[in-house]
Enzyme design. Structure first.
Site, mmCIF file in Angstrom:
data_model
loop_
_atom_site.group_PDB
_atom_site.id
_atom_site.type_symbol
_atom_site.label_atom_id
_atom_site.label_comp_id
_atom_site.label_asym_id
_atom_site.label_seq_id
_atom_site.Cartn_x
_atom_site.Cartn_y
_atom_site.Cartn_z
ATOM 1 N N HIS A 12 -15.325 -12.789 35.323
ATOM 2 C CA HIS A 12 -16.189 -11.733 34.796
ATOM 3 C C HIS A 12 -17.478 -11.660 35.614
ATOM 4 O O HIS A 12 -17.831 -12.625 36.305
ATOM 5 C CB HIS A 12 -16.579 -12.057 33.343
ATOM 6 C CG HIS A 12 -15.453 -11.979 32.368
ATOM 7 N ND1 HIS A 12 -15.055 -13.047 31.597
ATOM 8 C CD2 HIS A 12 -14.640 -10.950 32.027
ATOM 9 C CE1 HIS A 12 -14.046 -12.680 30.817
ATOM 10 N NE2 HIS A 12 -13.766 -11.421 31.067
ATOM 11 N N CYS A 69 -20.077 -16.716 26.946
ATOM 12 C CA CYS A 69 -18.925 -16.152 26.236
ATOM 13 C C CYS A 69 -18.729 -16.729 24.854
ATOM 14 O O CYS A 69 -17.977 -16.179 24.059
ATOM 15 C CB CYS A 69 -17.648 -16.269 27.060
ATOM 16 S SG CYS A 69 -17.409 -17.795 27.864
HETATM 17 C C1 CIR Z 1 -9.863 -15.718 29.236
HETATM 18 O O1 CIR Z 1 -9.267 -15.937 30.285
HETATM 19 O O2 CIR Z 1 -9.967 -14.588 28.753
HETATM 20 C C2 CIR Z 1 -10.481 -16.891 28.503
HETATM 21 N N1 CIR Z 1 -9.657 -18.031 28.672
HETATM 22 C C3 CIR Z 1 -11.876 -17.179 29.008
HETATM 23 C C4 CIR Z 1 -12.832 -16.077 28.701
HETATM 24 C C5 CIR Z 1 -14.221 -16.363 29.132
HETATM 25 N N2 CIR Z 1 -15.101 -15.331 28.747
HETATM 26 C C6 CIR Z 1 -16.198 -15.006 29.395
HETATM 27 O O3 CIR Z 1 -16.479 -15.535 30.444
HETATM 28 N N3 CIR Z 1 -16.945 -14.024 28.887
#
Ligand code: CIR
Length: 262
Positions: A159, A247
């Site tokens: 992201h 997150c």
């Molecule tokens: C994913 O791959 O969607 C989750 N395992 C990790 C999301 C992390 N979110 C973020 O950096 N905003």
């Protein structure tokens, strides 16, 4: 005293099945993640947030990464359509809680993860990434109008905020793997050295202190040398699931409650 609200989401047993960019060994441990989550919540509270919890959703292993499910701008929230199919539907539980605080809308088209949305210096920077597409960013721009939304091609991170985050209203911490620094016109851009873009993922707290992942010692030193108080917190189990500090919460900076917590 009044404290701005932050939402977090509990860790499900299914956390072991989180989406990851590479195989994880040993397996993810939900219990360790829960312990670290408690430390994260404590740090948010110590830095001035009033923290409220959203129940876990066993059908969504990644639900604790609550930031991806919604974008909050002022007193309005946009429930996103996450880019990874397994994450679609996380917004239902989040929207139910958010609607107690802010007006909630839903995206009509495209994909967007909240981790691609950075608010800084009165603008909204929106990552074009493997998870967020041009239609999703256009939907965000419509939602944010008249606030300017700047589309930002994401380079090598999951992201946008995996490698850039705000230290205050004028300053961003940035790693070159995330995006071009030229997009941040008018802002002070502090480059984080080293190979790990997540070293630039921090959370600014209402008291002006900065939450830094405990293993990011270079970031902690850099931020401390700039005069910000630093709060280290261990989120290593979430890092193994490609998650950073931002997150794990949704910060509602325009919504505050009276709270007696120290
Ligand atoms: C994913 O791959 O969607 C989750 N395992 C990790 C999301 C992390 N979110 C973020 O950096 N905003």
């Amino acid at each position: 005293m009044r404290r701005p609200v932050a939402l977090v989401r509990a860790v499900p047993d299914s956390f072991v099945s989180c989406v990851t960019s590479r195989p994880v060994s040993p397996p993810l441990y939900p219990d360790r993640a829960r312990e670290q989550h408690a430390g994260y919540v404590a740090a948010l509270e110590a830095g001035g947030f009033a923290v409220f919890g959203v129940p876990a959703d066993e059908s969504h292993p990644d639900c604790s990464f609550i930031e991806d499910a919604a974008v909050v701008v002022g007193r309005r929230a946009l429930l996103t359509n996450p880019g990874h199919p397994s994450r679609r539907g996380e917004g239902r539980g989040v929207g139910a809680v958010l609607s107690g605080w802010v007006a909630v809308e839903e995206m009509e088209a495209g994909t967007l993860d909240g981790g691609d949305v950075l608010q800084a210096g009165g603008r909204v920077f929106a990552g074009l990434s493997a998870r967020s597409d041009a239609t999703g960013v256009a939907m965000l721009a419509r939602f944010c109008d008249p606030i300017e939304v700047v589309p930002v091609p994401v380079r090598d991170t999951l992201h946008l905020k995996s490698g850039v985050s705000a230290l205050d209203e004028e300053t961003v911490l940035w790693h070159p793997a995330a995006c071009s620094r030229e997009v941040f016109t008018g802002l002070r851009v502090i480059e984080v050295p080293g190979a790990d873009p997540e070293a630039a993922n921090v959370v600014r707290l209402p008291d002006g202190s900065i939450l830094v992942a405990a293993h990011q010692v270079v970031t902690a030193d850099l931020v401390a040398a700039m005069g910000y108080p630093v709060r280290p917190v261990d989120v290593s189990e979430f890092a193994r699931a490609d998650g950073g500090l931002t997150c794990l919460s949704l910060r509602l900076r325009s919504v505050s409650v009276v709270s007696s917590t120290a």
